[in-house]
Design a protein around this motif. Structure first.
Motif, PDB file in Angstrom:
ATOM      1  N   ALA A  62      -4.017   3.930   0.879  1.00 56.17           N
ATOM      2  CA  ALA A  62      -5.385   3.424   0.884  1.00 56.17           C
ATOM      3  C   ALA A  62      -5.870   3.276   2.326  1.00 56.17           C
ATOM      4  N   HIS A  90     -13.822  -2.685  -5.228  1.00 57.00           N
ATOM      5  CA  HIS A  90     -12.457  -3.200  -5.392  1.00 57.00           C
ATOM      6  C   HIS A  90     -12.460  -4.355  -6.384  1.00 57.00           C
ATOM      7  N   ILE A 107      -2.343  -1.848  -3.754  1.00 58.16           N
ATOM      8  CA  ILE A 107      -3.613  -1.241  -3.389  1.00 58.16           C
ATOM      9  C   ILE A 107      -3.330   0.242  -3.145  1.00 58.16           C
ATOM     10  N   ALA A 164       0.861  -1.174   0.000  1.00 60.93           N
ATOM     11  CA  ALA A 164       0.000   0.000   0.000  1.00 60.93           C
ATOM     12  C   ALA A 164       0.902   1.230   0.000  1.00 60.93           C
ATOM     13  N   GLU A 170     -10.065  -0.544   2.776  1.00 64.75           N
ATOM     14  CA  GLU A 170      -9.703  -0.895   1.402  1.00 64.75           C
ATOM     15  C   GLU A 170      -8.619  -1.965   1.396  1.00 64.75           C
ATOM     16  N   ILE A 171      -7.649  -1.807   2.273  1.00 64.19           N
ATOM     17  CA  ILE A 171      -6.555  -2.793   2.349  1.00 64.19           C
ATOM     18  C   ILE A 171      -7.097  -4.137   2.808  1.00 64.19           C
ATOM     19  N   ALA A 205      -8.682  -5.843  -0.119  1.00 69.38           N
ATOM     20  CA  ALA A 205      -7.681  -6.414  -1.024  1.00 69.38           C
ATOM     21  C   ALA A 205      -7.088  -7.692  -0.443  1.00 69.38           C
TER      22      ALA A 205
END
Length: 473
Positions: free
Chosen positions: A230, A308, A211, A183, A234-235, A238
């Motif tokens: 991110a 995503h 990401i 990230a 969001e991470i 992913a």
């Protein structure tokens, strides 16, 4: 004007903000900025059913990462503070997190706080006698299911791309045989520097997963652009996708989708639009990607977070949406969820139309291209499966069946959006979180019970999977 900080808010407001931030996939600071920018009313309780389309992560109670082991390498950037929340989010979902910190990272967050939240030892020294008695850097690199680097600084990316291993973090990365997700987080000028661009390409060619970064304001005053790490949710999303070992029945299938409204300009200020939020379409795109599909989402203007793993093409008008869809052909399936404006102004005024006595007598309209019909009846590139949506306020089955025939679709997903017989009120279909649809085909009509838009999306994605795996495409 006086400034405020999150920690100074009343506990009730702070808790409501925390829940809403998680609900919308933002940090608490970003959620607060979002509300102030929109001049929103005071925070209200979240609806019982979360908005699935705007959030691309799982419910923490679902334990989507149960039994998974994450080695989290924390780089030396201001975004390191976000890793405390990232660790908490991962542990909520059942993962164990083993932290590795660079020396620079300890300047931003302490080993004590990281270790307390991870409930594990924090590793930071390559030549630690106790840790290295069993070749600790090799063990750290091999016992995890996934290595995550957050924040991935320009320095760490440079070391990774050039094969350097002069501290514990870079040595773990060199010694691992597991997937690596990074990230990135750095100043926009650093992200755009030719050296960083070369390093990015090298890492991508080496199979490293990325990401972010995202665009926004930097910690440095007056700095903005691509470089923000991110957000933790969001991470997490992913990570869930990378570690998802479920069957992917739609792997290798290309699916085109439309979602949201279209805006048809009248003049530089005004436009013709509708009440569509895009939530149902975004939820379907996420569900299809979750089953392994290569999804191309042509989206009208919305306020939703990008799903995503979905390729998003932003458009504004019906004509732009029509052209984008045709440029994406061929495809295995096409699903048209967007509430496309049927008409547009015949001519767009160059200047704002001024209000005058007597008002505007009339605005001449002209018909927009019919995107669903153009694909459903395509002579050479019609996808094997074409699904359209029909939002109706009366005669649901009659109008849906007529649309099925005219548009050349295989299925029409019809929903009643009237305030009387549909799911009306402030939580109605258009803008709400729930839906009740009827699936119309040439042979039968299948009325589904009321459910969340996420559940509708999952059911429809499963239907698409069944159709495509039993059809030679």
């Amino acid at each position: 004007m006086a400034s405020i900080t999150i920690r100074n808010l009343d506990p009730e407001i702070k808790e409501a903000l925390r829940k809403r931030a998680a609900h919308n996939g933002r940090s608490m600071e970003e959620e607060a900025r979002h509300y102030f920018a929109q001049m929103a009313a005071p925070l209200a309780p979240l609806p019982e059913t979360p908005v699935a389309a705007s959030v691309t992560v799982s419910d923490p109670s679902s334990q989507t990462l149960a039994g998974k082991r994450i080695c989290l390498i924390i780089g030396g950037g201001i975004a390191a503070y976000k890793c405390l929340d990232l660790i908490r989010r991962l542990r909520e979902r059942g993962a164990s997190v083993r932290p590795v910190m660079t020396n620079a990272a300890t300047e931003f967050v302490t080993e004590l706080s990281v270790g307390a939240i991870a409930n594990d030892i924090v590793f930071s020294e390559l030549f630690d006698r106790e840790a290295e008695h069993d070749v600790g850097h090799i063990r750290l690199s091999r016992e995890a299911d996934l290595i995550v680097v957050a924040p991935a600084t320009a320095d760490l990316m440079g070391k990774m791309s050039h094969g350097l291993a002069n501290d514990l973090a870079s040595t773990v990365l060199m010694a691992t045989d597991k997937p690596v997700l990074i990230a990135p987080a750095m100043n926009p000028k650093m992200w755009d520097h030719p050296a960083t661009r070369r390093n990015r390409k090298t890492l991508q060619d080496d199979g490293i997963h990325f990401i972010g970064p995202r665009a926004g304001e930097m910690a440095e005053s007056g700095e903005a652009g691509y470089g923000r790490m991110a957000e933790p949710l969001e991470i997490v999303s992913a990570i869930e996708q990378l570690l998802d070992d479920r069957p992917k029945p739609l792997a290798g299938k290309k699916i085109i989708m439309t979602s949201g409204p279209t805006h048809e300009p009248i003049d530089p200020v005004r436009y013709i639009a509708n009440r569509s939020s895009g939530k149902q379409g975004y939820a379907i795109a996420s569900a299809l990607a979750d089953l392994g599909a290569d999804v191309y989402l042509v989206s009208g203007p919305t306020n939703l977070s990008r799903p995503h793993g979905v390729n998003v093409v932003d458009v504004e008008t019906a004509r732009e949406m029509h052209d984008a869809v045709h440029q994406l052909l061929p495809a295995d399936a096409a699903i048209f969820v967007a509430a496309v404006a049927d008409y547009r102004a015949a001519s767009e005024a160059d200047e704002k139309i001024k209000k005058e006595k007597g008002g505007i007598n009339a605005i001449a309209l002209t018909e927009n291209p019919d995107i669903l019909a153009s694909i459903g009846n395509h002579k050479t590139k019609r996808p094997h499966l074409v699904i359209g949506f029909a939002a109706e306020t009366q005669d649901l089955i009659k109008h849906g069946a007529s649309k099925l025939k005219r548009k050349g679709a295989d299925y029409i997903v019809a929903n009643d959006v009237s305030p009387d017989t549909g799911i009306g009120g402030n939580t109605g279909v258009m803008g709400g979180d729930r839906n009740r649809v009827t699936l119309i085909t040439k042979k039968k009509n299948d009325a589904w019970p009321e459910m969340s838009k996420k559940q509708v999306a999952q059911e429809l994605a499963a239907l698409v999977a069944r159709q495509l795996v039993t059809t030679k495409v």
